[in-house]
Design an enzyme around this catalytic site. Structure first.
Site, PDB file in Angstrom:
ATOM      1  N   THR A   1     -11.906   2.311  -9.672  1.00  0.00           N
ATOM      2  CA  THR A   1     -10.583   2.832 -10.023  1.00  0.00           C
ATOM      3  C   THR A   1      -9.491   2.188  -9.182  1.00  0.00           C
ATOM      4  O   THR A   1      -9.739   1.717  -8.064  1.00  0.00           O
ATOM      5  CB  THR A   1     -10.562   4.358  -9.792  1.00  0.00           C
ATOM      6  OG1 THR A   1      -9.234   4.853  -9.945  1.00  0.00           O
ATOM      7  CG2 THR A   1     -11.020   4.712  -8.383  1.00  0.00           C
ATOM      8  N   ASP A   2      -8.266   2.225  -9.695  1.00  0.00           N
ATOM      9  CA  ASP A   2      -7.122   1.745  -8.917  1.00  0.00           C
ATOM     10  C   ASP A   2      -6.740   2.714  -7.803  1.00  0.00           C
ATOM     11  O   ASP A   2      -5.978   2.358  -6.898  1.00  0.00           O
ATOM     12  CB  ASP A   2      -5.922   1.478  -9.819  1.00  0.00           C
ATOM     13  CG  ASP A   2      -5.445   2.686 -10.608  1.00  0.00           C
ATOM     14  OD1 ASP A   2      -6.068   3.760 -10.507  1.00  0.00           O
ATOM     15  OD2 ASP A   2      -4.439   2.558 -11.342  1.00  0.00           O
ATOM     16  N   GLU A   3      -7.262   3.941  -7.838  1.00  0.00           N
ATOM     17  CA  GLU A   3      -6.877   4.928  -6.833  1.00  0.00           C
ATOM     18  C   GLU A   3      -7.348   4.571  -5.431  1.00  0.00           C
ATOM     19  O   GLU A   3      -6.850   5.119  -4.448  1.00  0.00           O
ATOM     20  CB  GLU A   3      -7.372   6.317  -7.241  1.00  0.00           C
ATOM     21  CG  GLU A   3      -6.732   6.808  -8.522  1.00  0.00           C
ATOM     22  CD  GLU A   3      -6.955   8.283  -8.778  1.00  0.00           C
ATOM     23  OE1 GLU A   3      -6.946   9.068  -7.817  1.00  0.00           O
ATOM     24  OE2 GLU A   3      -7.138   8.651  -9.952  1.00  0.00           O
TER      25      GLU A   3
ATOM     26  N   TYR B   1     -11.693  12.077  -3.798  1.00  0.00           N
ATOM     27  CA  TYR B   1     -12.213  11.269  -4.902  1.00  0.00           C
ATOM     28  C   TYR B   1     -12.035   9.785  -4.627  1.00  0.00           C
ATOM     29  O   TYR B   1     -12.997   9.002  -4.686  1.00  0.00           O
ATOM     30  CB  TYR B   1     -11.519  11.637  -6.221  1.00  0.00           C
ATOM     31  CG  TYR B   1     -11.657  10.566  -7.279  1.00  0.00           C
ATOM     32  CD1 TYR B   1     -12.907  10.176  -7.739  1.00  0.00           C
ATOM     33  CD2 TYR B   1     -10.526   9.923  -7.808  1.00  0.00           C
ATOM     34  CE1 TYR B   1     -13.039   9.189  -8.700  1.00  0.00           C
ATOM     35  CE2 TYR B   1     -10.660   8.933  -8.770  1.00  0.00           C
ATOM     36  CZ  TYR B   1     -11.916   8.572  -9.206  1.00  0.00           C
ATOM     37  OH  TYR B   1     -12.051   7.577 -10.155  1.00  0.00           O
TER      38      TYR B   1
ATOM     39  N   LYS C   1     -14.840   6.731  -3.976  1.00  0.00           N
ATOM     40  CA  LYS C   1     -14.931   5.518  -4.779  1.00  0.00           C
ATOM     41  C   LYS C   1     -14.724   4.275  -3.921  1.00  0.00           C
ATOM     42  O   LYS C   1     -15.372   3.242  -4.137  1.00  0.00           O
ATOM     43  CB  LYS C   1     -13.921   5.555  -5.921  1.00  0.00           C
ATOM     44  CG  LYS C   1     -14.262   6.537  -7.027  1.00  0.00           C
ATOM     45  CD  LYS C   1     -15.575   6.202  -7.721  1.00  0.00           C
ATOM     46  CE  LYS C   1     -15.462   4.965  -8.585  1.00  0.00           C
ATOM     47  NZ  LYS C   1     -16.726   4.713  -9.365  1.00  0.00           N
TER      48      LYS C   1
END
Length: 354
Positions: free
Chosen positions: A132-134, A158, A162
Site C-alpha cells: 500500500t501507499d500508506e 496498519y 505493511k
C-alpha cells in the site's frame, strides 16, 4: 499454476476472477476467510477446474509447505492482509500477526520451495507482494507524490505492519536471492469491496437512508485506483517486472474524501433517485476525525508506465459509475455481506475436518 493468498478478499478475488477470465493458467487460492474474505464472491468459479480453493492461514507454516509441495506454483501473488486502518487502531495485534508474521511465514515456505527448484523453473519463479501507499506516511498539499524511493514513514498500526512486511520481502531478495516483486498501490475501489471502506459504506448507507459519516471536514486527499486497473497492473508486474524492484500503482486521481462522497451521491441521485426527490447529499454528517489520520496520499506511477507500459484505463468518473452500478445490480451480494449470512455459508462448506 500460480498461488494466490487472500484470494477471497476484495482485491484478491477480483484478481482471481480477472485472471481466469483472461487466461487458462490454474490458480490455487488460499484464504483464511476472515470477516472480509467472502467465498460467495468466488461463486462464479464453483465448477471451474482451474480454480482450487483452500481455506488456510498464511501463518500456518505446515499448511503453506503443503501447498507448495502439492501444487508446485510457478509464482506467488500475496494479497492476504488485514487492511482497515480503523480496525488496526482498536486491535493492532491481528495486524502484526497476519501482515508481519504471516508474510514472514509465507516467505520462509516460498524460499524453502524455491530452493528445491533448478534451471528454468528456478529462474522463472516469482514472489509478488501486494502492499500500500500508506507505508510512506502523509503528504502536505504541495508535496511531490510518493515514488518508489520515498522514505517509509507509517503512521497507523496498519501501515506499520505493511511497512514491516515490505521490509521482509526486500530482505529476502537481498539476503537469499528470492526473486521478489513489490507493488505499492493507492486506494482501491470497485466490485466486491467489503462495506467498511468509504465508497461501499457510503453507498449502502445512502440507500438505507442512514447518515453518511465523513471524518473531520472531509479534506483528506487520496489517490483512487479502480480495482480492475490494479489487477491489470499486477499481472503486468508479474509478467515483466524485474526481481528485487518495487512498482507504485496509482490511478492519477487525487480526490478529497468529501468530493468522493458528493460525487457518489450525485450518481445515486441519477441512477437510484430517493423517494420524494430528496438528495442523498443531505445525509452527509461530519464526524470526529480518527487518530493519526493522514492528510494526503498521492502516487507517482511513472515508473511502471515507463518501464512496463502500464497505465490505468479508468478515470475516477468512469470507474465510480461502474462501481455504483455494480452494487445496485448485486443487492443479494450486499445483503449477504451486511447480514452475515455468508458466515453461515462458510461454516457449512468449509467447516474444519474432524
Amino acid at each position: 499454476m500460480i498461488l494466490v493468498t487472500g484470494g477471497a478478499g476484495f482485491i484478491g478475488a477480483n484478481f482471481v476472477l480477472d485472471w481466469l477470465r483472461d487466461g487458462d493458467e490454474p490458480v490455487v487460492n488460499a484464504d483464511k476467510l476472515t470477516y472480509a474474505g467472502n467465498a460467495e464472491t468466488l461463486a462464479p468459479l464453483s465448477s471451474d477446474e482451474r480454480h482450487v480453493f483452500v481455506r488456510e492461514d498464511i501463518c500456518d507454516r505446515a499448511a503453506m509447505d503443503a501447498l507448495f509441495s502439492t501444487y508446485k506454483p510457478r509464482a506467488v501473488v500475496h494479497f492476504a492482509a488485514e487492511s482497515h486502518v480503523d480496525r488496526s487502531i482498536h486491535g493492532p495485534g491481528e495486524f502484526v500477526q497476519t501482515n508481519v508474521v504471516g508474510t514472514f511465514t509465507l516467505l520462509e515456505a516460498a524460499r524453502a520451495y524455491w530452493g528445491t527448484l533448478s534451471g528454468a523453473e528456478r529462474d522463472a519463479f516469482r514472489f509478488l507482494h501486494v502492499s500500500t501507499d500508506e507505508v510512506f506516511g502523509s503528504l502536505g498539499p504541495a508535496d511531490a507524490a510518493f515514488s518508489e524511493v520515498t522514505a517509509y514513514a507509517p503512521n497507523s498500526p496498519y501501515s506499520a505492519s505493511k511497512a514491516a512486511s515490505d521490509h521482509f520481502v526486500r530482505a529476502y531478495h537481498h539476503t537469499y536471492g528470492l526473486p521478489t516483486l513489490t507493488t505499492n498501490c493507492s486506494n482501491n475501489y470497485g466490485p466486491y469491496q467489503f462495506p467498511e471502506k468509504l465508497i461501499p459504506l457510503t453507498l449502502i448507507n445512502a440507500l438505507a437512508g442512514k447518515r453518511l459519516p465523513v471524518y473531520g471536514d472531509g479534506s483528506n486527499v487520496r489517490d483512487w485506483l479502480y480495482v480492475g486497473d490494479h489487477c491489470a497492473a499486477i499481472r503486468t508486474v508479474l509478467a515483466r517486472g524485474t526481481p528485487g524492484e518495487t512498482y507504485n500503482i496509482g490511478g492519477w486521481n487525487e480526490k478529497k474524501n468529501i468530493e468522493v462522497v458528493r460525487t457518489l451521491c450525485a450518481l445515486l441521485d441519477e441512477l437510484r433517485p430517493a423517494a420524494g426527490g430528496a438528495r442523498y447529499e443531505s445525509q452527509i454528517e461530519f464526524v470526529k476525525d480518527r487518530p493519526g489520520h493522514d492528510q494526503r496520499y498521492a502516487i507517482d506511477a511513472t515508473k511502471i508506465e515507463r518501464e512496463l507500459g502500464w497505465r490505468p484505463a479508468e478515470t475516477f468518473e468512469t470507474g465510480l459509475r461502474k462501481t455504483v452500478q455494480w452494487y445496485l445490480d448485486h443487492a443479494a451480494w450486499v445483503q449477504g455481506v451486511t447480514s452475515g449470512s455468508y458466515r453461515h455459508w462458510i461454516e457449512k462448506h468449509y467447516a474444519p475436518q474432524s
